[in-house]
Design a protein around this motif. Structure first.
Motif, short mmCIF file in Angstrom:
data_model
loop_
_atom_site.label_atom_id
_atom_site.label_comp_id
_atom_site.label_asym_id
_atom_site.label_seq_id
_atom_site.Cartn_x
_atom_site.Cartn_y
_atom_site.Cartn_z
N SER A 88 0.83 -1.20 0.00
CA SER A 88 0.00 0.00 0.00
C SER A 88 0.87 1.26 0.00
O SER A 88 0.52 2.27 -0.62
N THR A 122 -12.67 2.21 -8.01
CA THR A 122 -12.73 1.44 -6.76
C THR A 122 -13.92 0.48 -6.77
O THR A 122 -13.80 -0.69 -6.39
N TYR A 173 -4.76 0.93 -4.07
CA TYR A 173 -4.41 1.21 -2.67
C TYR A 173 -5.60 0.90 -1.76
O TYR A 173 -5.45 0.25 -0.72
N ALA A 174 -6.78 1.35 -2.17
CA ALA A 174 -7.99 1.09 -1.37
C ALA A 174 -8.27 -0.40 -1.29
O ALA A 174 -8.73 -0.90 -0.25
N LYS A 177 -5.91 -1.85 1.27
CA LYS A 177 -6.34 -1.44 2.62
C LYS A 177 -7.59 -2.18 3.07
O LYS A 177 -7.78 -2.44 4.25
N LYS A 178 -8.45 -2.54 2.10
CA LYS A 178 -9.65 -3.29 2.43
C LYS A 178 -9.29 -4.64 3.04
O LYS A 178 -9.94 -5.12 3.97
N GLN A 259 -16.46 12.74 -1.23
CA GLN A 259 -15.18 12.55 -1.91
C GLN A 259 -15.08 13.35 -3.21
O GLN A 259 -13.97 13.50 -3.75
#
Length: 310
Positions: A88, A122, A173-174, A177-178, A259
């Motif tokens: 990440s 995403t 990245y998301a 992180k998930k 966002q």
């Protein structure tokens, strides 16, 4: 940049403090181009080197102030978790680098387009990689945004690589992180991520210094530039920590719609403040992307209005 310890809460009522935190982080992100424009004397990668270095210093200071060394140690003894955070860290470093390069080369509008597309990327990754079931409206929004990119490629004869790099680097990245959600808190995660890429940052800064290519050695060097580069750490850390704290206090719908504040501000800065040229076909593409965002936002609001079962 960090996940939260334990199962995330799903608030159903709006917290004034939480809303202020979420709004604050997106406003800060929206006005980031103004800050990075002040760092023109330093190159994009030099800015990133300082940003990583002083973000880590900021995080370590907060860890010490909040007595969170035990949390940091508990993460560092888990190789798989550290590996995920290193991945990440690499993705967000790519995202930061492309963003700063875009802003400092007069392509803030491209950066804004990337962050308009990012939520749709995403969602697409959630469907394709995590096998989450997407609603027809979500697929329609993704298709419309994809068509907007195709219009740019065909009519301008070039790939909007800055926009796509920003959208996909942060989308991936998301996704990473998930997978570590609930295993590491925001501050600890940001500390480990910054530390993971610190050797590269320090090595690059040292190379610039030895070769005399550092912005701090150039004609634009001065106390103001030094302070601005030092400030890149807190400027990076504060909105990320606000986001992590705020999203735990407000419904996901508020986060999802908030966002778009940042790319709207960035696009307005590019057009009205920086005087960037925005071609006719870029306007057409932006309108298509905004239409995709409208479809996506309407679907989010519709699902929220149906209550917890939706």
């Amino acid at each position: 940049m960090g996940a939260h310890p334990g199962p995330p809460r799903r608030p159903t009522s709006l917290s004034g403090t939480g809303a202020a935190m979420v709004l604050g982080c997106y406003l800060l992100w929206g006005f980031f181009p103004l800050y990075f424009k002040l760092l023109d004397a330093a190159g994009a990668m030099e800015i990133i080197g300082h940003r990583i270095t002083w973000t880590l210093v900021t995080c370590l200071a907060l860890v010490a102030l909040l007595h969170r060394w035990d949390r940091l140690r508990s993460v560092l003894v888990r190789p798989r978790l550290v590996g995920s955070l290193c991945l990440s860290a690499a993705l967000v470093t790519v995202n930061w680098s492309v963003y700063v390069y875009g802003v400092n080369t007069g392509r803030t509008a491209d950066a804004a387009l990337g962050y308009f597309i990012n939520p749709l990327v995403t969602v697409a990754l959630a469907g394709l990689v995590l096998r989450e079931r997407l609603r027809p409206a979500q697929w329609a929004a993704i298709a419309l945004a994809s068509f907007a990119v195709l219009v740019l490629v065909v009519m301008q004869g070039s790939l909007p690589w800055i926009s796509l790099a920003l959208a996909f680097s942060f989308g991936l990245y998301a996704l990473v992180k998930k997978r570590v959600a609930g295993q590491v808190d925001a501050l600890t995660g940001l500390t480990v991520e910054s530390g993971a890429v610190l050797p590269l940052a320090l090595g690059y800064l040292a190379w610039l210094s030895v070769t005399g290519a550092s912005g701090l050695q150039g004609p634009g060097a001065g106390t103001a530039l030094v302070l601005l580069l030092l400030g890149a750490g807190p400027v990076t850390a504060v909105p990320l920590l606000l986001f992590a704290a705020g999203t735990r206090r407000v419904p996901l719908t508020v986060v999802g719609l908030s966002q778009y504040i940042a790319p709207i501000i960035q696009f307005l800065l590019a057009w009205a403040v920086f005087g960037e040229h925005i071609s006719t076909w870029r306007w057409v593409s932006m309108v298509l992307v905004w239409s995709a965002v409208a479809v996506f936002a309407a679907d989010v609001l519709l699902q929220a209005s149906r209550g917890p079962r939706a």
